[in-house]
Scaffold this motif. Structure first.
Motif, PDB file in Angstrom:
ATOM      1  N   ASN A 123      36.159  43.626  60.435  1.00 60.18           N
ATOM      2  CA  ASN A 123      36.385  44.454  59.268  1.00 60.18           C
ATOM      3  C   ASN A 123      37.615  43.870  58.387  1.00 60.18           C
ATOM      4  O   ASN A 123      37.414  43.660  57.228  1.00 60.18           O
ATOM      5  N   ASN A 124      37.927  42.857  58.686  1.00 59.84           N
ATOM      6  CA  ASN A 124      39.249  41.929  58.574  1.00 59.84           C
ATOM      7  C   ASN A 124      38.254  40.735  57.589  1.00 59.84           C
ATOM      8  O   ASN A 124      39.263  40.229  56.717  1.00 59.84           O
ATOM      9  N   LEU A 125      37.335  40.435  57.865  1.00 54.72           N
ATOM     10  CA  LEU A 125      36.343  39.698  56.933  1.00 54.72           C
ATOM     11  C   LEU A 125      35.904  40.040  56.045  1.00 54.72           C
ATOM     12  O   LEU A 125      35.778  40.193  54.707  1.00 54.72           O
ATOM     13  N   GLU A 126      35.569  41.549  56.083  1.00 53.22           N
ATOM     14  CA  GLU A 126      35.230  41.887  55.063  1.00 53.22           C
ATOM     15  C   GLU A 126      36.751  42.577  54.434  1.00 53.22           C
ATOM     16  O   GLU A 126      36.106  42.606  52.749  1.00 53.22           O
ATOM     17  N   LEU A 127      37.398  42.861  54.636  1.00 52.76           N
ATOM     18  CA  LEU A 127      38.811  42.894  53.677  1.00 52.76           C
ATOM     19  C   LEU A 127      39.036  41.384  53.328  1.00 52.76           C
ATOM     20  O   LEU A 127      39.030  41.944  51.902  1.00 52.76           O
ATOM     21  N   GLU A 128      38.791  40.506  53.570  1.00 58.61           N
ATOM     22  CA  GLU A 128      39.461  39.192  52.664  1.00 58.61           C
ATOM     23  C   GLU A 128      38.427  38.564  51.799  1.00 58.61           C
ATOM     24  O   GLU A 128      39.019  38.684  50.913  1.00 58.61           O
ATOM     25  N   GLU A 129      37.089  39.562  51.905  1.00 63.21           N
ATOM     26  CA  GLU A 129      36.394  39.044  50.696  1.00 63.21           C
ATOM     27  C   GLU A 129      35.783  40.029  49.546  1.00 63.21           C
ATOM     28  O   GLU A 129      35.734  40.140  48.700  1.00 63.21           O
ATOM     29  N   ALA A 130      36.653  41.604  49.481  1.00 65.36           N
ATOM     30  CA  ALA A 130      36.353  42.213  49.190  1.00 65.36           C
ATOM     31  C   ALA A 130      38.629  41.992  48.649  1.00 65.36           C
ATOM     32  O   ALA A 130      38.320  41.724  46.795  1.00 65.36           O
ATOM     33  N   ASN A 131      39.210  41.722  49.145  1.00 63.20           N
ATOM     34  CA  ASN A 131      40.619  40.808  48.081  1.00 63.20           C
ATOM     35  C   ASN A 131      40.543  39.292  47.442  1.00 63.20           C
ATOM     36  O   ASN A 131      40.643  39.541  46.568  1.00 63.20           O
TER      37      ASN A 131
ATOM     38  N   LEU B  66      38.542  41.253  45.051  1.00 60.06           N
ATOM     39  CA  LEU B  66      39.045  41.759  43.634  1.00 60.06           C
ATOM     40  C   LEU B  66      40.531  40.885  42.835  1.00 60.06           C
ATOM     41  O   LEU B  66      40.804  41.318  41.542  1.00 60.06           O
ATOM     42  N   GLU B  67      40.655  40.477  43.198  1.00 60.42           N
ATOM     43  CA  GLU B  67      41.185  38.959  42.937  1.00 60.42           C
ATOM     44  C   GLU B  67      40.355  38.397  41.525  1.00 60.42           C
ATOM     45  O   GLU B  67      40.805  37.587  40.672  1.00 60.42           O
TER      46      GLU B  67
ATOM     47  N   SER C 190      38.327  39.626  40.071  1.00 60.25           N
ATOM     48  CA  SER C 190      38.005  40.861  38.456  1.00 60.25           C
ATOM     49  C   SER C 190      39.630  40.526  38.462  1.00 60.25           C
ATOM     50  O   SER C 190      38.885  40.320  36.605  1.00 60.25           O
ATOM     51  N   ARG C 191      40.287  40.482  38.862  1.00 56.34           N
ATOM     52  CA  ARG C 191      41.865  40.230  38.189  1.00 56.34           C
ATOM     53  C   ARG C 191      42.043  39.244  36.981  1.00 56.34           C
ATOM     54  O   ARG C 191      42.790  39.425  36.331  1.00 56.34           O
ATOM     55  N   GLU C 192      41.281  37.885  37.476  1.00 58.85           N
ATOM     56  CA  GLU C 192      41.684  36.800  36.590  1.00 58.85           C
ATOM     57  C   GLU C 192      40.921  37.313  35.780  1.00 58.85           C
ATOM     58  O   GLU C 192      40.366  36.247  34.771  1.00 58.85           O
ATOM     59  N   ARG C 193      39.254  37.390  35.948  1.00 59.15           N
ATOM     60  CA  ARG C 193      38.552  37.601  34.699  1.00 59.15           C
ATOM     61  C   ARG C 193      38.937  38.686  33.951  1.00 59.15           C
ATOM     62  O   ARG C 193      39.115  38.139  32.501  1.00 59.15           O
ATOM     63  N   LEU C 194      39.443  39.439  34.379  1.00 64.59           N
ATOM     64  CA  LEU C 194      40.054  40.479  32.882  1.00 64.59           C
ATOM     65  C   LEU C 194      40.827  40.006  32.611  1.00 64.59           C
ATOM     66  O   LEU C 194      41.512  40.212  31.463  1.00 64.59           O
ATOM     67  N   ARG C 195      41.875  38.879  32.700  1.00 63.83           N
ATOM     68  CA  ARG C 195      43.041  38.524  32.184  1.00 63.83           C
ATOM     69  C   ARG C 195      42.613  37.605  31.297  1.00 63.83           C
ATOM     70  O   ARG C 195      42.928  37.627  30.566  1.00 63.83           O
ATOM     71  N   LEU C 196      41.569  37.063  31.668  1.00 64.95           N
ATOM     72  CA  LEU C 196      40.939  35.770  30.847  1.00 64.95           C
ATOM     73  C   LEU C 196      40.686  36.404  30.081  1.00 64.95           C
ATOM     74  O   LEU C 196      40.884  35.247  28.471  1.00 64.95           O
ATOM     75  N   ILE C 197      40.007  37.576  30.004  1.00 63.52           N
ATOM     76  CA  ILE C 197      39.533  38.375  28.507  1.00 63.52           C
ATOM     77  C   ILE C 197      40.302  38.426  27.668  1.00 63.52           C
ATOM     78  O   ILE C 197      40.061  39.214  26.411  1.00 63.52           O
ATOM     79  N   LEU C 198      41.194  39.818  28.823  1.00 62.75           N
ATOM     80  CA  LEU C 198      42.685  39.827  27.841  1.00 62.75           C
ATOM     81  C   LEU C 198      43.302  38.711  26.795  1.00 62.75           C
ATOM     82  O   LEU C 198      43.315  38.928  25.527  1.00 62.75           O
ATOM     83  N   ASP C 199      43.406  38.074  27.631  1.00 66.20           N
ATOM     84  CA  ASP C 199      43.785  36.617  26.536  1.00 66.20           C
ATOM     85  C   ASP C 199      43.131  35.923  25.630  1.00 66.20           C
ATOM     86  O   ASP C 199      43.891  35.331  24.510  1.00 66.20           O
ATOM     87  N   SER C 200      41.382  35.724  26.012  1.00 68.05           N
ATOM     88  CA  SER C 200      41.346  35.728  25.149  1.00 68.05           C
ATOM     89  C   SER C 200      41.268  36.807  24.123  1.00 68.05           C
ATOM     90  O   SER C 200      40.280  36.236  22.632  1.00 68.05           O
ATOM     91  N   THR C 201      41.144  37.545  23.591  1.00 67.50           N
ATOM     92  CA  THR C 201      40.740  38.993  23.055  1.00 67.50           C
ATOM     93  C   THR C 201      42.427  39.296  22.712  1.00 67.50           C
ATOM     94  O   THR C 201      42.430  38.975  20.828  1.00 67.50           O
ATOM     95  N   ALA C 202      43.612  38.336  22.891  1.00 65.90           N
ATOM     96  CA  ALA C 202      44.659  38.403  22.029  1.00 65.90           C
ATOM     97  C   ALA C 202      44.873  37.257  21.548  1.00 65.90           C
ATOM     98  O   ALA C 202      45.154  36.878  19.930  1.00 65.90           O
ATOM     99  N   GLU C 203      44.046  36.292  21.452  1.00 61.31           N
ATOM    100  CA  GLU C 203      43.895  34.458  20.632  1.00 61.31           C
ATOM    101  C   GLU C 203      43.494  34.723  19.509  1.00 61.31           C
ATOM    102  O   GLU C 203      43.419  34.873  18.201  1.00 61.31           O
TER     103      GLU C 203
END
Length: 217
Positions: A190-198, A201-202, A204-217
């Protein structure tokens, strides 16, 4: 095929799968009741050979009632009430055997099997109360009776009593260790699966941030 039939029986025809919260208790309950029936039948035969008819009646009744509880459990899946029924039955059977047989043939070795069985059946708090109550009764019985007991011989039935009780303890301890290890493995997984999910998620957040940054430019 045989393993499949045995597994279906021990899990109530698969109704309690390994991911069910009561899976381990159900599995152990079925094993314990089957062992009780087997032990009762074995000692019934030994006592019948020795012409100890009182013990034969007690053990025969134990085997029949255990079978009835097992059938009822497989029809209803009512684990809690069946666990109480088995504990009460074993309490009564052991008490009757000790009273009728006395101290002969190392029969008191079976006292050591009762507490771990009850802990598996009822859980820690209830089992502690029942076990202490049982031990107080047994201790009182021995203190009031020991002066009238004569030295008892060590015979083949004594060996069977000791061997069967030790084997029962080995099985209970082994199952406890197996259950503990399975719980640890499940927690690690369960811990391994939770770490994998985290991590996902990180990412996804990083890709979303890059997309938002590129859109802003």
């Amino acid at each position: 095929m045989r393993y499949s039939l045995l597994y279906n029986f021990l899990t109530n025809n698969g109704r309690f799968s390994p991911d069910h919260p009561e899976y381990r208790r159900v599995y152990l309950f079925n094993v314990v009741v089957l062992l009780h029936i087997a032990v009762a039948v074995i000692f019934l035969v030994l006592n019948a050979i020795s012409n100890n008819m009182t013990q034969v009646i007690v053990l025969g009744s134990c085997a029949v009632l255990c079978l009835a509880i097992l059938v009822f459990f497989h029809k209803t899946d009512r684990l809690e009430i069946c666990s109480y029924a088995v504990v009460v039955l074993m309490f009564c059977v052991m008490s009757l055997m000790f009273v009728t047989a006395g101290h002969v043939r190392y029969i008191f070795v079976w006292i050591s099997v009762f507490p771990p069985m009850v802990f598996f059946m009822l859980g820690r708090k209830k089992a502690l109360i029942v076990s202490v109550f049982f031990l107080i009764i047994m201790l009182s019985f021995m203190l009031f009776s020991y002066k009238s007991w004569q030295p008892a011989p060590f015979d083949p039935v004594s060996i069977v009593n000791i061997l069967a009780a030790v084997l029962a303890l080995i099985l209970l301890i082994s199952y406890f260790e197996q259950s503990r290890q399975e719980a640890v493995d499940a927690a690690i997984q369960n811990n391994l699966e939770l770490e994998e999910a985290n991590r996902a998620l990180e990412d996804s957040r990083e890709r979303l941030r890059l997309i938002l940054d590129s859109t802003a430019e």
